[in-house]
Scaffold this motif. Structure first.
Motif, short mmCIF file in Angstrom:
data_model
loop_
_atom_site.label_atom_id
_atom_site.label_comp_id
_atom_site.label_asym_id
_atom_site.label_seq_id
_atom_site.Cartn_x
_atom_site.Cartn_y
_atom_site.Cartn_z
N PRO A 180 15.31 17.61 55.02
CA PRO A 180 16.30 17.56 56.10
C PRO A 180 17.47 16.66 55.71
CG PRO A 180 14.06 17.22 56.94
CD PRO A 180 13.98 17.17 55.45
N ALA A 181 18.64 16.97 56.20
CA ALA A 181 19.85 16.22 55.83
C ALA A 181 19.73 14.75 56.17
CB ALA A 181 21.07 16.84 56.53
N GLU A 182 19.07 14.44 57.31
CA GLU A 182 18.99 13.04 57.73
C GLU A 182 18.11 12.19 56.82
OE1 GLU A 182 16.03 15.39 60.29
OE2 GLU A 182 18.06 15.63 59.48
N LEU A 183 17.28 12.83 55.96
CA LEU A 183 16.42 12.07 55.06
C LEU A 183 16.99 11.97 53.65
CD1 LEU A 183 12.87 13.45 56.05
CD2 LEU A 183 13.96 11.30 56.76
N ARG A 184 18.12 12.61 53.41
CA ARG A 184 18.71 12.58 52.07
C ARG A 184 19.56 11.33 51.91
NH1 ARG A 184 21.07 18.71 52.19
NH2 ARG A 184 19.12 19.76 52.80
N THR A 185 18.91 10.27 51.49
CA THR A 185 19.61 9.01 51.27
C THR A 185 20.03 8.91 49.80
OG1 THR A 185 17.54 7.85 50.76
CG2 THR A 185 18.24 7.91 53.06
N PRO A 186 20.99 8.03 49.45
CA PRO A 186 21.40 7.86 48.06
C PRO A 186 20.21 7.43 47.20
CG PRO A 186 23.02 6.86 49.51
CD PRO A 186 21.83 7.22 50.36
N ILE A 187 20.16 7.93 45.96
CA ILE A 187 19.03 7.64 45.08
C ILE A 187 19.54 7.09 43.76
CG2 ILE A 187 17.62 9.47 46.11
CD1 ILE A 187 18.18 11.20 43.67
N GLY A 188 18.65 6.38 43.07
CA GLY A 188 18.93 5.93 41.71
C GLY A 188 17.97 6.65 40.76
N ILE A 189 18.39 6.86 39.52
CA ILE A 189 17.56 7.56 38.54
C ILE A 189 17.47 6.70 37.28
CG2 ILE A 189 17.24 9.65 37.16
CD1 ILE A 189 18.97 11.13 39.19
N ALA A 212 20.30 14.00 37.41
CA ALA A 212 21.25 13.71 38.49
C ALA A 212 21.93 14.99 38.95
CB ALA A 212 22.28 12.69 38.02
N ASP A 213 22.30 15.85 38.00
CA ASP A 213 22.93 17.11 38.37
C ASP A 213 21.96 17.97 39.21
OD1 ASP A 213 25.20 16.38 36.99
OD2 ASP A 213 24.64 17.48 35.14
N ARG A 214 20.72 17.94 38.82
CA ARG A 214 19.71 18.75 39.54
C ARG A 214 19.54 18.24 40.97
NH1 ARG A 214 15.51 22.20 38.22
NH2 ARG A 214 13.56 21.97 39.41
N PHE A 215 19.43 16.92 41.12
CA PHE A 215 19.25 16.37 42.47
C PHE A 215 20.49 16.59 43.34
CE2 PHE A 215 16.15 13.35 40.29
CZ PHE A 215 15.02 14.03 40.76
N GLU A 216 21.66 16.44 42.75
CA GLU A 216 22.89 16.63 43.53
C GLU A 216 23.03 18.08 43.96
OE1 GLU A 216 25.88 15.09 40.93
OE2 GLU A 216 25.73 13.04 41.74
N ALA A 217 22.60 19.01 43.10
CA ALA A 217 22.66 20.42 43.47
C ALA A 217 21.73 20.71 44.64
CB ALA A 217 22.27 21.29 42.28
N GLY A 218 20.72 19.87 44.81
CA GLY A 218 19.79 20.04 45.93
C GLY A 218 20.23 19.30 47.18
N GLY A 219 21.41 18.67 47.15
CA GLY A 219 21.95 18.03 48.35
C GLY A 219 21.73 16.53 48.41
N TRP A 220 21.30 15.90 47.31
CA TRP A 220 21.06 14.47 47.30
C TRP A 220 22.20 13.77 46.57
CZ3 TRP A 220 16.59 12.05 49.37
CH2 TRP A 220 15.64 12.93 49.89
N GLU A 221 22.59 12.61 47.07
CA GLU A 221 23.63 11.81 46.42
C GLU A 221 22.97 10.89 45.40
OE1 GLU A 221 26.71 8.13 47.40
OE2 GLU A 221 25.79 9.26 49.05
N VAL A 222 23.47 10.92 44.17
CA VAL A 222 22.95 10.03 43.13
C VAL A 222 23.91 8.85 43.03
CG1 VAL A 222 22.37 9.78 40.69
CG2 VAL A 222 21.87 11.91 41.89
N ALA A 223 23.41 7.65 43.40
CA ALA A 223 24.27 6.47 43.45
C ALA A 223 24.34 5.76 42.12
CB ALA A 223 23.75 5.50 44.52
N ALA A 224 23.28 5.89 41.26
CA ALA A 224 23.30 5.17 39.99
C ALA A 224 22.29 5.81 39.04
CB ALA A 224 22.97 3.69 40.20
#
Length: 203
Positions: free
Chosen positions: A104-113, A127-139
Motif C-alpha cells: 500500500p502507498a501509505e507503507l512505502r517509506t524511504p529505504i536505504g540499500i 535501487a532501480d528495481r525498488f523504485e520501479a515498484g513504487g519505493w523511494e530509495v534515499a541512500a
C-alpha cells in the motif's frame, strides 16, 4: 490226641475255606463276562470321546467365535458426504499465493540499500528495481558484514513497512529488527549473494 479229634477241630476251618472259595467262583461266573467286556473296549471309547477337536453337532459351538460377526467396519453416514465433497472439489486445500503483493502507498517509506556482495554496483541495480515498484530509495552504499541472507531491517515503528517491502519483493527473504550502525530513521535492505540468484531466476 487222636486223628478224629484233629479232624473235628479242623473241620470248621475247612468249611469256612470251602465257602469262601465257592463265593469267589460264584462271583466270577455271574460277573466275569461283563467286566471282561468293559476291559476290552472301555478304554478305546474314552479315548475317542476325549478329543481336543471341537465337536460339530450342527448347532454351532457357543465357545467358538462367530465367523459371521466380522470386524469389517459398518457403513458410516458421513462417508458418503466426505466422498461427495471430494468429488465436488469443495474440500480441496487452496495453495498459498506466492505472487508478490504490491505494498500500500501509505507503507512505502524511504529505504536505504547496502551491498554486502562482491558484485560492484549491485545496490544501484536493486535501487532501480525498488523504485520501479513504487519505493523511494534515499541512500545506497556498500556493506562489510556477515548477514546470512538478503534482509530488510526496520527501526521501531517501521515493521509493517519492512514486511510490506518483503511481500512485494520475494528476493528479500528476511525481515529483522535494525541494529547499531544502520540508519535509525529508515528501513535498510542489505543485499547478500542469494539476492542475485533470486533476481536471475525471475528473469
Amino acid at each position: 490226641m487222636t486223628i478224629r479229634e484233629r479232624l473235628d477241630r479242623a473241620w470248621p476251618s475247612l468249611v469256612a475255606l470251602v465257602g469262601t472259595v465257592g463265593v469267589v467262583l460264584a462271583l466270577l461266573v455271574f460277573f466275569g463276562d461283563d467286566t471282561g467286556g468293559n476291559d476290552d473296549g472301555g478304554d478305546e471309547d474314552v479315548a475317542a470321546d476325549s478329543t481336543d477337536e471341537p465337536q460339530d453337532d450342527g448347532g454351532g459351538d457357543a465357545t467358538e467365535p462367530d465367523e459371521d460377526a466380522s470386524d469389517e467396519p459398518t457403513g458410516d453416514p458421513t462417508d458418503d458426504t466426505d466422498e461427495d465433497a471430494d468429488e465436488d472439489g469443495s474440500d480441496e486445500t487452496e495453495e498459498p499465493d506466492d505472487e508478490p503483493t504490491e505494498a500500500p502507498a501509505e507503507l512505502r517509506t524511504p529505504i536505504g540499500i547496502a551491498n554486502q556482495t562482491s558484485v560492484e554496483g549491485l545496490e544501484l541495480t536493486a535501487a532501480d528495481r525498488f523504485e520501479a515498484g513504487g519505493w523511494e530509495v534515499a541512500a545506497t552504499s556498500g556493506f562489510n558484514g556477515t548477514v546470512p541472507e538478503t534482509t530488510v531491517y526496520y527501526p521501531p515503528g517501521l515493521q509493517e513497512s519492512a514486511e510490506a517491502l518483503a511481500a512485494q519483493f520475494p528476493e528479500v527473504g528476511r525481515v529483522a529488527e535494525s541494529f547499531e550502525g544502520l540508519n535509525p530513521s529508515r528501513i535498510v535492505v542489505i543485499l547478500v549473494d542469494d539476492y542475485l540468484d533470486e533476481v536471475e531466476a525471475e528473469e
